[in-house]
Scaffold this motif. Structure first.
Motif, PDB file in Angstrom:
ATOM      1  N   ILE B 683       3.593 -37.706   1.717  1.00  0.00           N
ATOM      2  CA  ILE B 683       2.796 -36.802   0.892  1.00  0.00           C
ATOM      3  C   ILE B 683       1.527 -37.497   0.405  1.00  0.00           C
ATOM      4  CG2 ILE B 683       2.783 -35.671  -1.384  1.00  0.00           C
ATOM      5  CD1 ILE B 683       5.581 -34.627  -0.715  1.00  0.00           C
ATOM      6  N   GLU B 685      -0.111 -39.877   1.917  1.00  0.00           N
ATOM      7  CA  GLU B 685      -1.056 -39.923   3.049  1.00  0.00           C
ATOM      8  C   GLU B 685      -1.740 -38.575   3.234  1.00  0.00           C
ATOM      9  OE1 GLU B 685       1.133 -41.273   6.474  1.00  0.00           O
ATOM     10  OE2 GLU B 685       1.652 -43.131   5.434  1.00  0.00           O
ATOM     11  N   GLY B 686      -0.957 -37.518   3.118  1.00  0.00           N
ATOM     12  CA  GLY B 686      -1.538 -36.177   3.262  1.00  0.00           C
ATOM     13  C   GLY B 686      -2.611 -35.931   2.213  1.00  0.00           C
ATOM     14  N   GLN B 687      -2.343 -36.346   0.989  1.00  0.00           N
ATOM     15  CA  GLN B 687      -3.337 -36.189  -0.071  1.00  0.00           C
ATOM     16  C   GLN B 687      -4.603 -36.977   0.250  1.00  0.00           C
ATOM     17  OE1 GLN B 687      -3.322 -34.268  -2.987  1.00  0.00           O
ATOM     18  NE2 GLN B 687      -1.613 -33.313  -1.955  1.00  0.00           N
ATOM     19  N   HIS B 689      -5.677 -38.001   3.260  1.00  0.00           N
ATOM     20  CA  HIS B 689      -6.368 -37.388   4.406  1.00  0.00           C
ATOM     21  C   HIS B 689      -7.231 -36.209   3.970  1.00  0.00           C
ATOM     22  CE1 HIS B 689      -3.088 -38.818   7.471  1.00  0.00           C
ATOM     23  NE2 HIS B 689      -3.923 -39.772   7.144  1.00  0.00           N
ATOM     24  N   GLY B 690      -6.616 -35.326   3.185  1.00  0.00           N
ATOM     25  CA  GLY B 690      -7.334 -34.127   2.751  1.00  0.00           C
ATOM     26  C   GLY B 690      -8.543 -34.486   1.903  1.00  0.00           C
ATOM     27  N   ALA B 693     -11.343 -35.830   4.066  1.00  0.00           N
ATOM     28  CA  ALA B 693     -12.038 -34.760   4.784  1.00  0.00           C
ATOM     29  C   ALA B 693     -13.021 -34.056   3.855  1.00  0.00           C
ATOM     30  CB  ALA B 693     -11.035 -33.759   5.346  1.00  0.00           C
ATOM     31  N   GLN B 694     -12.599 -33.805   2.632  1.00  0.00           N
ATOM     32  CA  GLN B 694     -13.509 -33.127   1.708  1.00  0.00           C
ATOM     33  C   GLN B 694     -14.679 -34.018   1.315  1.00  0.00           C
ATOM     34  OE1 GLN B 694     -10.238 -31.545  -0.704  1.00  0.00           O
ATOM     35  NE2 GLN B 694     -11.438 -29.719  -0.975  1.00  0.00           N
ATOM     36  N   LEU B 728     -13.970 -34.960  12.372  1.00  0.00           N
ATOM     37  CA  LEU B 728     -13.344 -36.071  11.655  1.00  0.00           C
ATOM     38  C   LEU B 728     -12.702 -37.070  12.612  1.00  0.00           C
ATOM     39  CD1 LEU B 728     -11.672 -33.801   8.981  1.00  0.00           C
ATOM     40  CD2 LEU B 728     -13.700 -35.221   8.655  1.00  0.00           C
ATOM     41  N   ARG B 730      -9.851 -40.299  13.350  1.00  0.00           N
ATOM     42  CA  ARG B 730      -8.490 -40.637  12.908  1.00  0.00           C
ATOM     43  C   ARG B 730      -8.622 -41.668  11.798  1.00  0.00           C
ATOM     44  NH1 ARG B 730      -3.031 -40.262  13.984  1.00  0.00           N
ATOM     45  NH2 ARG B 730      -3.529 -38.433  15.213  1.00  0.00           N
ATOM     46  N   PHE B 731      -8.119 -41.310  10.627  1.00  0.00           N
ATOM     47  CA  PHE B 731      -8.244 -42.198   9.471  1.00  0.00           C
ATOM     48  C   PHE B 731      -7.234 -43.337   9.564  1.00  0.00           C
ATOM     49  CE2 PHE B 731      -8.967 -37.800   7.604  1.00  0.00           C
ATOM     50  CZ  PHE B 731     -10.338 -37.854   7.715  1.00  0.00           C
TER      51      PHE B 731
END
Lengths: 157, 796, 148
Positions: B683, B685-687, B689-690, B693-694, B728, B730-731
């Motif tokens: 979770i 990592e998901g935060q 990543h998002g 992107a922003q 984007l 790959r982070f």
């Protein structure tokens, strides 16, 4: 405004909807058939949240009038899992945390399935290009790419 | 207060329990809710940015079949007062629907209530409004001077001025005494007098449109006779919504229930309680029928608060060896036409973050917030912190370039050292903990910084336009007050917990059930997390400001700890005779409550749960044979951290600009984030990543562009460029862990981190790429056209 | 948004001038113009139907001719309000003799408000160009008709 009755097959079942000629397919699915898994995220056909299949091809259901799909077979997100078994792409989204708020997810899953139907073993760049018609504001797309890769692997195996 | 024990599942990658419903289209968002007799609302909005309403002709709309009623702003104002806000500064009255003057394009002027969504929209389009146009204020510098108009001539602002566009003025930093109101400039003046190098730059952190994928929406249902109001709202904080509804409608908090169902993203913009929400409530109450309003995307662009939009005049005083002596900043925040819930607060957070991760001995900042004829601003992911960090990090990068120093080494030289925490910055925040060098070292290693430099130089030698950038962020989290939680172990051994935080994609159900699973030693699938319903959750402050794990997670564990303690007492009571077990010697493992070291002495979790409700005997004997305190396993907790937490991180990017098209590609992005203890890495990592992107979206693509008439030109996804998958890279993520002393688990908050760090990182990299063309600064977004012109030798 | 351009007529300047200021010819040449009623000297109420993407709709508004310099130049001020918002235009038309006829040079700007500005702004330049092209084509026909 006059009403028109449209017959269509949705997720394997024959259905009838009575709509105005201007009623969008997405609204017919959501309001008339109660299939609220297909979402509306914009009004200019940019976001892809409303993606469904018409006769096996992915389309943005906000760009079609319901009357245009008379007699066609529609698949929505609710019809993707078969007999309680998740589609590999759905499984991928779950395994790889390919969603957060879930709003773009149904459309994103439909677009991903369509992508894999035409290109079963896409490269990362092909996945990113292939999902260009769908917007996600939460994930930064990386976990979505992983989800599609997961599904591609699973289908290959 | 005793600290909860650390659940053993912390740090495990656990996939989300929210997902099965969402990946099958079974989630229920506001627009999925249908009630019998439900009416639909649509708003007539102003086409012009500033003007007096001369007349509104609603006759054609009223005559349409299916139209229940049409109300103008003036008619609504008879039973709906101006909207409440949560900031303490003087603010102009703001009605849900404009009464006599419109101040931004898109401001509602009338509402239609009809039996069908299409009819409501048709009728709204049929309303004719005549305006007497007023001069339009678009430019914040001119707004500051009251030119060409004053939006709120009757407002007396915090400076005691009337007839000004200044909504708020806040001086802050070294030598400014907020209590006495005195200013001592000697330290900041000395810093600049002693400077060997001064960097000075005006920069703009541009206006953004939050664009959660689910637009806003509300269903309000007043039940006559019962005198209760139930509201489904796409909100980040249902309790705040309830409280403000009650305030404006004159209802008790027991009469109003607000439910946040699935919420399709918020990003700060759904913290606000909006005019459309109040109107839905008031109209439902007036008509005695449920009313629904769902925002169109093109409405959302003008009707939902925007973010950012701060101009900074920044000066850094430094020595040639890189030692920073002082920082002087003047900020002008363009807050749009009105103050919403937290509008005035957000830019003050920028003020507070201006020290960044640096030990800067003198800081002076001055913040002006000005009204313009645009959509109001308010929180957008990061809310004030990204702006502050952007300015500082751009400034540091310019200083490094001016001094010819490695940007990492310049940062290292000025870091707040690990032994100086807790550290009070000159910008006025006390940082809890930090180890910035560790994050820098890991970032340099993971990115292979020296290797990247060689790669960049080699690419440049080939004529390619390649650049490297770095940024270091710190943010303030754990703000937003207390949080509430309750935990109940039912008689069958299953657990229900409630949280006052209210997720919209963050996976609270997964994270909080993980915490409780570890705490109680039972599988997470026996635990239900309830949120987003004021009738089921007693109190809450919502999900915002990266606070949910810090405040909500701790509250849940504290409530859990109380119930666990009680459960241990029951277990000890049950075991007492056979083992003389003491409650504090019992452990909760694998569905059992047992004596530590002697697992054979114990009871199953279910046995103890049943006993707590039914006693030793049968149902008839309930109430007999309990330990002191009586039956039941339920408790609650309020919790607020003793101080704010300060997560931080270091981002490194490599970018390449296409010479022929000006398009910028992010080739590499390494992000090191330190949010203290990580509960669920998946979770987190998901935060990140998002957020990345922003942040990249702001750097490269996004921007709310207004013309001189105050018309939003980027008012749809056709013109407002949202980041897409192909924009984007790959982070590459990694973390360091510096725990916070303010939270029992050492957590700090992660929701906004990526957004804060990535923006300056990308711009720094782009400036580096274009430095051979003489570029020292670029304002965002870095559109291909802008970059192409620079490469072609044209004007910036 | 600025608009500017030229159109070459194969007719003498006086004939072009007269046609371009004749209400009947104006109405005939203006693409999608459904009604045009005088409201005062050199001022008319009009309804125009536009069929281009996001700016599609029926617009009601006004046309005003101002700053006339006989045979040389005038200003055309147009304003239209429709469902998708409002459009205002202001252009100066300058006539000059050119080989084989008359050259009309126009220069002015177009402003949009409301949904048109948000959704259709990118289209306005193109739509204006298209409609101006149609206008001059229509005007050419009017000049020919009037000569005949």
């Amino acid at each position: 405004m006059g009403q028109v009755t449209v017959t269509l097959n949705v997720n394997g079942r024959n259905r009838k909807v009575t709509v105005e000629p201007r009623t969008l397919l997405v609204h017919a699915l959501r309001e008339q058939l109660g299939l609220t898994g297909t979402h509306v995220g914009c009004d200019t056909s940019q976001c892809g949240a409303c993606t469904v299949f018409v006769n096996g091809q992915s389309v943005k259901s906000c760009t079609l009038f319901a009357v245009q799909v008379e007699g066609d077979a529609i698949t929505t997100i609710e019809g993707v899992a078969k007999d309680g078994e998740l589609h590999p792409v759905q499984e991928g989204f779950w395994e790889e945390h390919g969603l957060q708020c879930g709003y773009c997810t149904p459309g994103m899953i439909m677009a991903s399935i369509d992508l894999l139907n035409t290109n079963p073993q896409p490269t990362e760049a092909e996945i990113r290009d292939g999902l260009c018609g769908n917007l996600c504001r939460c994930t930064g797309y990386q976990h979505i790419v992983n989800a599609v890769q997961y599904a591609a692997e699973k289908v290959k195996a | 207060m005793t600290s909860p024990t650390l659940p053993k599942l912390i740090g495990a990658r656990i996939k989300r329990r929210e997902d099965p419903r969402l990946i099958q289209g079974r989630g229920t968002y506001v627009d999925d809710i249908k009630l019998a007799g439900m009416l639909h609302m649509a708003f007539k909005r102003s086409d012009i940015a500033h003007g007096r309403i001369v007349s509104i002709d609603t006759s054609a709309a009223e005559a349409m079949e299916g139209v229940e009623c049409v109300l103008t702003g003036a008619q609504l104002a008879e039973f709906l007062g101006p909207m409440p806000i949560l900031t303490p500064f003087p603010a102009p009255p703001h009605y849900a629907v404009a009464t006599d003057t419109v101040r931004y394009a898109g401001e509602p002027v009338a509402v239609v209530v009809a039996t069908d969504r299409y009819v409501a929209r048709d009728a709204a389009d049929a309303i004719q409004v005549e305006f007497d146009p007023l001069p339009v204020v678009v430019d914040p510098d001119r707004a500051l001077a009251g030119d060409p108009a004053v939006l709120h001539p009757d407002l007396t602002n915090i400076l005691g001025q009337t007839g000004s566009n200044i909504a708020l003025y806040v001086p802050a930093g070294t030598g400014f005494d907020p209590v006495a109101g005195t200013v001592d400039n000697s330290a900041i003046d000395a810093a600049f007098a002693n400077a060997e190098v001064v960097i000075s730059q005006r920069m703009w952190n541009q206006r953004l449109v939050p664009n959660a994928m689910e637009p806003r929406g509300v269903v309000a249902h007043w039940e006559p006779g019962k005198d209760t109001l139930t509201v489904w709202s796409s909100t980040q904080n249902p309790h705040t919504a309830r409280n403000t509804f009650c305030g404006l409608l004159g209802l008790g908090q027991d009469q109003v229930r607000v439910i946040a169902p699935e919420v399709g993203g918020g990003f700060g913009a759904k913290i606000n309680i909006y005019g459309e929400d109040y109107v839905a409530c008031a109209v439902s109450r007036r008509l005695g029928l449920p009313v629904k309003w769902i925002e169109d995307r093109s409405e959302a662009f003008v009707a939902t608060t925007h973010g950012r939009d701060i101009v900074a005049d920044l000066e850094i005083a430094a020595k040639r060896d890189g030692t920073i002596l002082g920082l002087r900043v003047k900020l002008i925040a363009d807050i749009g036409a009105y103050e919403m819930l937290l509008t005035a607060l957000v830019p003050t957070l920028t003020n507070g973050m201006l020290s960044g991760v640096y030990d800067i001995p003198a800081i002076r900042s001055e913040l002006y917030e000005v009204f313009t004829n645009k959509t109001p601003t308010d929180a957008y992911r990061g809310a004030g912190r990204p702006e502050g960090i952007y300015f500082v990090e751009r400034g540091i990068d310019m200083l490094a370039r001016e001094l010819g120093m490695d940007p990492g080494e310049l940062r290292r030289k000025n870091f707040i050292k690990p032994d100086k925490f807790p550290f009070m910055t000159q910008a006025g925040n006390q940082y809890d903990s930090g180890n910035y060098e560790a994050a820098l070292d890991l970032a340099l290693k993971n990115a292979n910084w020296e290797g990247l430099k060689r790669e960049r130089d080699a690419a440049r030698a080939e004529g390619r336009v390649v650049g490297l950038g770095m940024s270091f962020y710190v943010e303030i989290c754990g703000i937003g007050g207390w949080e509430h939680a309750s935990v109940t172990v039912h008689a069958d051994g299953r657990i229900t917990a409630t949280t006052g935080t209210s997720p919209h994609g963050q996976g609270h159900e997964t994270t909080f059930s993980t915490l409780l699973s570890g705490q109680f030693g039972v599988p997470a699938d026996r635990i239900t997390i309830v949120h987003g319903d004021t009738a089921m959750v007693k109190a809450g402050n919502g999900t915002l400001g990266s606070r949910s794990q810090v405040s909500g997670g701790t509250a849940i564990m504290n409530a859990g700890e109380k119930v666990k303690g009680r459960m241990a007492e029951f277990a000890a009571f049950m075991l007492g005779a056979e083992a003389e077990a003491k409650a504090d010697e019992l452990e909760f493992v694998d569905g059992r409550i047992q004596l530590a070291g002697t697992p054979s002495i114990g009871k199953t979790f279910e046995e103890v749960a049943a006993f707590a409700y039914m006693g030793a005997g049968n149902a008839a004997g309930a109430g007999m044979g309990y330990p002191e305190g009586g039956a039941g396993l339920t408790d609650e907790a309020f919790w607020e951290p003793a101080g704010a937490t300060f997560p931080f991180g270091c981002h490194i990017a490599m970018v390449e600009v296409d010479r022929d098209t000006g398009e910028l590609a992010v080739k590499k992005l390494v992000a090191i984030d330190d949010c203290g203890t990580v509960v669920n890495p998946l979770i987190v990592e998901g935060q990140v990543h998002g957020g990345l992107a922003q942040g990249i979206g702001q750097a490269l693509l996004e921007g709310a562009v207004y013309d001189e008439d105050g018309q939003l030109l980027t008012g749809s996804f056709m013109d407002y460029a949202m980041p897409r998958a192909s924009d984007l890279p790959r982070f590459e993520l990694d973390k360091t862990t510096t725990v916070s002393p303010h939270t029992p688990l050492g957590t700090k908050g992660i929701g906004e981190a990526g957004t804060i760090g990535s923006t300056p990182c990308i711009v720094n990299a782009a400036v580096d790429a274009l430095s051979p063309f003489g570029v020292t600064h670029l304002d965002m977004p870095l559109r291909p056209e802008l970059l192409w012109r620079i490469i072609q030798g044209g004007a910036q | 948004m600025d608009i500017a351009g030229t159109h070459q007529f194969a007719a003498p300047r006086a004939a072009v001038w007269e046609a371009m200021l004749d209400p009947a010819s104006l109405q005939a040449a203006m693409p999608g113009c459904e009604t045009m009623d005088p409201t005062g000297e050199d001022a008319y109420a009009i309804t125009i139907k536009v069929g281009i993407a996001a700016i599609k709709g029926t617009y009601s508004g006004t046309v005003r001719v101002a700053d006339q310099v006989e045979g040389e130049s005038y200003r055309l001020v147009v304003s239209g309000q429709g469902k998708p918002g409002k459009v205002n235009g202001d252009a100066t038309m300058t006539l000059s003799d050119a080989a084989g006829g008359t050259l009309v040079t126009y220069r002015g700007d177009v402003h949009a408000q409301g949904a048109i500005a948000r959704l259709g702004n990118r289209l306005i330049g193109g739509a204006a160009k298209l409609m101006i092209g149609q206008f001059f084509k229509g005007m050419e026909a009017e000049v020919t008709r009037r000569a005949g």
